[in-house]
Enzyme design. Structure first.
Site, PDB file in Angstrom:
ATOM      1  N   TYR A  85      42.157 -50.639   6.858  1.00 12.36           N
ATOM      2  CA  TYR A  85      41.343 -49.906   5.886  1.00 12.36           C
ATOM      3  C   TYR A  85      39.967 -50.539   5.763  1.00 12.36           C
ATOM      4  CZ  TYR A  85      39.943 -47.819   1.406  1.00 12.36           C
ATOM      5  OH  TYR A  85      39.273 -47.156   0.414  1.00 12.36           O
ATOM      6  N   ILE A 125      43.857 -31.039   3.153  1.00 15.31           N
ATOM      7  CA  ILE A 125      44.794 -30.662   4.203  1.00 15.31           C
ATOM      8  C   ILE A 125      46.051 -30.033   3.633  1.00 15.31           C
ATOM      9  CG2 ILE A 125      46.069 -32.837   4.328  1.00 15.31           C
ATOM     10  CD1 ILE A 125      45.862 -32.562   7.420  1.00 15.31           C
ATOM     11  N   ARG A 126      46.245 -30.172   2.319  1.00 15.91           N
ATOM     12  CA  ARG A 126      47.433 -29.629   1.647  1.00 15.91           C
ATOM     13  C   ARG A 126      47.111 -28.311   0.957  1.00 15.91           C
ATOM     14  NH1 ARG A 126      48.561 -34.151  -2.487  1.00 15.91           N
ATOM     15  NH2 ARG A 126      46.311 -34.471  -2.258  1.00 15.91           N
ATOM     16  N   GLN A 186      42.955 -38.801  -5.293  1.00 20.42           N
ATOM     17  CA  GLN A 186      42.733 -39.522  -6.548  1.00 20.42           C
ATOM     18  C   GLN A 186      41.339 -39.293  -7.112  1.00 20.42           C
ATOM     19  OE1 GLN A 186      42.352 -43.869  -6.438  1.00 20.42           O
ATOM     20  NE2 GLN A 186      43.915 -44.006  -8.018  1.00 20.42           N
ATOM     21  N   LYS A 194      36.326 -48.973   6.853  1.00 17.13           N
ATOM     22  CA  LYS A 194      35.260 -48.804   5.865  1.00 17.13           C
ATOM     23  C   LYS A 194      33.997 -49.569   6.263  1.00 17.13           C
ATOM     24  CE  LYS A 194      36.974 -45.926   2.920  1.00 17.13           C
ATOM     25  NZ  LYS A 194      36.344 -44.594   2.774  1.00 17.13           N
TER      26      LYS A 194
END
Length: 325
Positions: free
Chosen positions: A141, A35-36, A12, A145
């Protein structure tokens, strides 16, 4: 920054930040990694490399071979997605960050690592949450963080590294689809407003959360990384904020352009529980004082830009017309 390596470049933030960095520093000076297999402008308008950030050797090799002097580490599993796969989220979010810090340390790079409003739990003030507030996150998450902020501070204090970061609120973008974040409902609402004229919110009416439009987020990263080091007292995890909104506020802004837009509610217990533990609004005074942070977009300006781009993206034939002024 002269030669910059970006991880999570197809995500994003990365998909738009990479393009902006290449505008500022030159196409060949920004290496996009993910990674793609690369698709889109971030992968096609400059150098691109497949990189698994959990592979420490590959991370170091990528930084060394590109001769990077700055690393923008964006690869992460986001909030709602992290709750469905908490062990994966910990391994990627913490292991990837540790590898980023080690690669940057080995080659003398500055490092940007984003944090999030998710670091704050129920013990922090909900309104005007200060820069230095108690952190008791209740999600994987948020835990990753919060630990990441401490890890970045450790590397700065122990090794003298130039590590900088922002605590982002929910980020809204027309360029990338929702990516598993709790605040991503806002992106989906704009998309459905254009495509179908109606939306069912997974968060309840009156659930206020901080939001920021992606162009402001991108410029904030650049501005912080270019800021004079002597001005920075915190360096890491600056609160930044643009607007505090609930689903109805976004819907009201959309109705200025799409008067027939319908908002309903189908509350998702997981996302609602996450949102209930987050601040309504952050105090960004430290960012304003130390490196002149300022957001250019308020809710209505963001809405106008989102709807204009999405109407073009989805085509007039399958979207509801956006009324002009």
């Amino acid at each position: 920054m002269r030669r910059i390596l970006v991880t999570g470049a197809l995500g994003q933030i990365g998909s738009e930040l990479t393009v902006r960095l290449r505008q500022l520093y030159g196409d060949a000076s920004v290496l996009a990694t993910d990674i793609r297999q690369g698709l889109g402008a971030a992968a096609e308008c400059g150098p691109y490399r497949l990189l698994d950030v959990t592979d420490s050797r590959a991370y170091v090799e990528a930084v060394r071979e590109f001769r990077a002097d700055a690393v923008i580490h964006l690869a992460a599993v986001l909030s709602a997605a992290a709750e469905t796969k908490p062990l994966l989220a910990w391994d990627l979010n913490m292991g990837g960050l540790l590898n980023a810090l080690e690669a940057a340390r080995a080659h003398g790079c500055s490092l940007f690592a984003p944090s999030s409003i998710a670091v704050f739990g129920r013990g922090a003030p909900k309104r005007d949450t200060p820069q230095d507030a108690v952190q008791r996150p209740a999600t994987m998450y948020g835990i990753s963080k919060s630990a990441g902020e401490l890890l970045c501070d450790y590397y700065r204090l122990k090794y003298g590294m130039d590590v900088r970061g922002l605590r982002f609120p929910g980020l809204v973008s027309h360029a990338a689809p929702p990516g598993g974040g709790t605040t991503d409902y806002a992106i989906d609402m704009y998309i459905q407003a254009v495509r179908t004229g109606r939306y069912s919110s997974p968060l309840a009416r009156g659930t206020f959360l901080d939001m920021m439009y992606m162009p402001d987020a991108i410029e904030s990263i650049v501005k912080l990384m270019e800021a004079e080091a002597s001005r920075l007292k915190h360096r890491n995890a600056y609160n930044v904020s643009a607007m505090s909104v609930d689903p109805e506020a976004i819907a009201s802004s959309i109705r200025r352009r799409l008067p027939n837009f319908e908002l309903g509610y189908g509350v998702d217990p997981l996302r609602q529980s996450i949102a209930d533990g987050w601040p309504d609004a952050l105090d960004a005074s430290a960012a304003r004082e130390e490196w002149d942070f300022a957001a250019a977009y308020d809710l209505d300006r963001m809405t106008d830009d989102m709807l204009a781009h999405l109407s073009v993206k989805f085509g007039s034939g399958e979207s509801h017309a956006v009324s002009g002024e």
